[in-house]
Design a protein around this motif. Structure first.
Motif, PDB file in Angstrom:
ATOM      1  N   LYS A  51       7.203  -1.107  -7.460  1.00  0.00           N
ATOM      2  CA  LYS A  51       6.110  -0.789  -6.545  1.00  0.00           C
ATOM      3  C   LYS A  51       5.689   0.665  -6.698  1.00  0.00           C
ATOM      4  O   LYS A  51       4.498   0.993  -6.621  1.00  0.00           O
ATOM      5  N   THR A  52       6.677   1.531  -6.933  1.00  0.00           N
ATOM      6  CA  THR A  52       6.399   2.965  -6.984  1.00  0.00           C
ATOM      7  C   THR A  52       7.111   3.619  -8.166  1.00  0.00           C
ATOM      8  O   THR A  52       8.013   3.033  -8.774  1.00  0.00           O
TER       9      THR A  52
ATOM     10  N   TRP B   2      16.463   0.930  -5.639  1.00  0.00           N
ATOM     11  CA  TRP B   2      15.978   0.263  -4.436  1.00  0.00           C
ATOM     12  C   TRP B   2      15.837   1.319  -3.354  1.00  0.00           C
ATOM     13  O   TRP B   2      16.684   2.205  -3.231  1.00  0.00           O
TER      14      TRP B   2
ATOM     15  N   TYR C 116      15.269   1.801   0.784  1.00  0.00           N
ATOM     16  CA  TYR C 116      15.449   1.046   2.036  1.00  0.00           C
ATOM     17  C   TYR C 116      14.881   1.822   3.216  1.00  0.00           C
ATOM     18  O   TYR C 116      15.078   3.030   3.343  1.00  0.00           O
TER      19      TYR C 116
ATOM     20  N   GLN D  83      12.984   5.332   2.881  1.00  0.00           N
ATOM     21  CA  GLN D  83      13.242   5.504   1.444  1.00  0.00           C
ATOM     22  C   GLN D  83      14.647   6.046   1.155  1.00  0.00           C
ATOM     23  O   GLN D  83      14.821   7.030   0.441  1.00  0.00           O
TER      24      GLN D  83
ATOM     25  N   ASP E  18       1.966   5.002  -6.720  1.00  0.00           N
ATOM     26  CA  ASP E  18       1.973   3.590  -7.105  1.00  0.00           C
ATOM     27  C   ASP E  18       2.308   3.466  -8.589  1.00  0.00           C
ATOM     28  O   ASP E  18       1.886   4.293  -9.422  1.00  0.00           O
TER      29      ASP E  18
ATOM     30  N   SER F 144      18.653  -6.357  -4.495  1.00  0.00           N
ATOM     31  CA  SER F 144      18.649  -5.478  -3.324  1.00  0.00           C
ATOM     32  C   SER F 144      19.842  -5.745  -2.413  1.00  0.00           C
ATOM     33  O   SER F 144      20.490  -4.815  -1.932  1.00  0.00           O
TER      34      SER F 144
ATOM     35  N   HIS G 259      13.637  -2.942   5.524  1.00  0.00           N
ATOM     36  CA  HIS G 259      12.712  -3.309   4.455  1.00  0.00           C
ATOM     37  C   HIS G 259      13.160  -2.591   3.191  1.00  0.00           C
ATOM     38  O   HIS G 259      13.690  -1.476   3.244  1.00  0.00           O
ATOM     39  N   SER G 260      12.959  -3.218   2.034  1.00  0.00           N
ATOM     40  CA  SER G 260      13.324  -2.583   0.772  1.00  0.00           C
ATOM     41  C   SER G 260      12.215  -2.753  -0.258  1.00  0.00           C
ATOM     42  O   SER G 260      11.494  -3.761  -0.254  1.00  0.00           O
ATOM     43  N   ASP G 261      12.079  -1.737  -1.119  1.00  0.00           N
ATOM     44  CA  ASP G 261      11.124  -1.762  -2.215  1.00  0.00           C
ATOM     45  C   ASP G 261      11.816  -1.289  -3.482  1.00  0.00           C
ATOM     46  O   ASP G 261      12.840  -0.590  -3.437  1.00  0.00           O
ATOM     47  N   TYR G 262      11.226  -1.643  -4.613  1.00  0.00           N
ATOM     48  CA  TYR G 262      11.793  -1.318  -5.916  1.00  0.00           C
ATOM     49  C   TYR G 262      10.912  -0.285  -6.619  1.00  0.00           C
ATOM     50  O   TYR G 262       9.686  -0.416  -6.634  1.00  0.00           O
ATOM     51  N   GLY G 263      11.550   0.760  -7.164  1.00  0.00           N
ATOM     52  CA  GLY G 263      10.792   1.788  -7.864  1.00  0.00           C
ATOM     53  C   GLY G 263      11.610   2.453  -8.950  1.00  0.00           C
ATOM     54  O   GLY G 263      12.791   2.146  -9.147  1.00  0.00           O
TER      55      GLY G 263
END
Length: 329
Positions: free
Chosen positions: A83-84, A130, A132, A175, A202, A220, A262-266
């Motif tokens: 994502k980032t 990851w 969070y 994050q 992004d 994750s 919530h978690s995102d991948y970067g």
């Protein structure tokens, strides 16, 4: 995919120094054109036809035959799409000079440790992370005491005050990073932090051209325990900061509630330099954004013995001179 220069057809790369896509063949900026060519079973370079050996999680690499940087579409898209990303802010030359400056006074390092040939093997790697986010609430109750002692005349007095300490705190964490690479040591990646997330943008695969990269190796859920540990430690410290000044604290109730996550991948930038000495790898890692260095050089036994021998010879010469002068007096 490959990024080729629309002016000369050369392989364009992202330059941390120029903060732009750059063609090293014709020195043009912003001339990159994405070419989605098949990698032929992800083992053949589409540029020269040479063999490209890939690890299980490689998402960006360099062809050993033509030095063309390749990005694997299927490992940066779909479920593996970051994502980032924080693009590299520091180039190789800057990091090489930083390592030289940091270790130049380490007199017992092997002679070639800071050599151009060795340091030039340094690789820029985008490490999968990851990130969070947590929404938490602290419910805390304790008895705090403060003791005051004073003397009046010949009498010493002690006053103990007991306080009811309550805290009801809402804390949002954003994050919290945990690396998702099996090859990168967790403790080292923690030491390479912190990163400045103001420069996180992004994801765009063009930032990967010129570097190596991995897709995430671990899900994750598999690494979230590390993130929760970081969150818990930080929350504990934030809580303690609100009740400093007491002589003692008796905790009656403490509950950290997790209300949402919530978690995102970067991807985060790291320069890696692996120095081999006597069959042992000595890895060094440089934060590709801040320049923070993690690693310790080996000790050259030959240099230690040479230094000891020189020191002993000097001491022997001085002692002989003293004895000679003493005999002549």
């Amino acid at each position: 995919m490959i990024y080729k220069c629309k002016n000369c057809g050369g392989n364009t790369v992202y330059s941390p120094d120029k903060h732009s896509m750059y063609c090293p063949f014709c020195d043009s900026l912003g001339s990159a054109e994405r070419t989605d060519e098949s990698l032929g079973g992800i083992t053949v370079c589409p540029s020269c036809g040479g063999e490209v050996r890939l690890e299980a999680h490689t998402s960006a690499t360099r062809c050993p035959s033509c030095d063309c940087y390749l990005i694997l579409n299927e490992r940066v898209e779909g479920e593996y799409a970051p994502k980032t990303i924080i693009p590299f802010q520091l180039g190789k030359e800057t990091c090489k000079n930083s390592i030289r400056e940091k270790f130049k006074k380490f007199r017992f390092a092997p002679t070639d440790f800071l050599s151009e040939a060795k340091l030039n093997e340094m690789q820029g790697v985008y490490v999968p992370f990851w990130f969070y986010d947590y929404d938490t609430r602290w419910d805390f109750q304790a008895e705090g005491t403060k003791v005051r002692v004073w003397t009046s005349g010949s009498t010493e007095y002690t006053e103990t005050s007991v306080y009811d300490v309550r805290r009801d705190m809402d804390i949002q964490f954003s994050q919290i990073p945990v690396d998702a690479s099996e090859q990168m040591p967790d403790d080292v990646m923690d030491l390479v932090e912190p990163f400045d997330y103001k420069q996180m943008i992004d994801f765009n695969p063009e930032y990967m051209s010129g570097f190596y990269a991995e897709k995430y190796n671990m899900l994750s859920d598999a690494v979230e325990g590390r993130a929760k540990k970081k969150m818990s430690d930080d929350a504990e410290q934030l809580l303690k900061n609100t009740y400093s000044g007491y002589g003692s604290m008796k905790v009656l109730h403490k509950d950290l509630q997790l209300r949402g996550s919530h978690s995102d991948y970067g991807l985060l930038p790291v320069w890696r330099y692996i120095y081999k000495y006597n069959g042992v790898d000595y890895p060094f890692y440089v934060n590709g954004q801040t320049g923070k260095i993690v690693g310790n050089p080996p000790t050259s036994v030959k240099k230690v013995w040479a230094y000891t021998g020189t020191l002993w010879a000097c001491l022997t010469a001085i002692l002989t001179l003293i004895l000679t002068l003493g005999a002549n007096l």
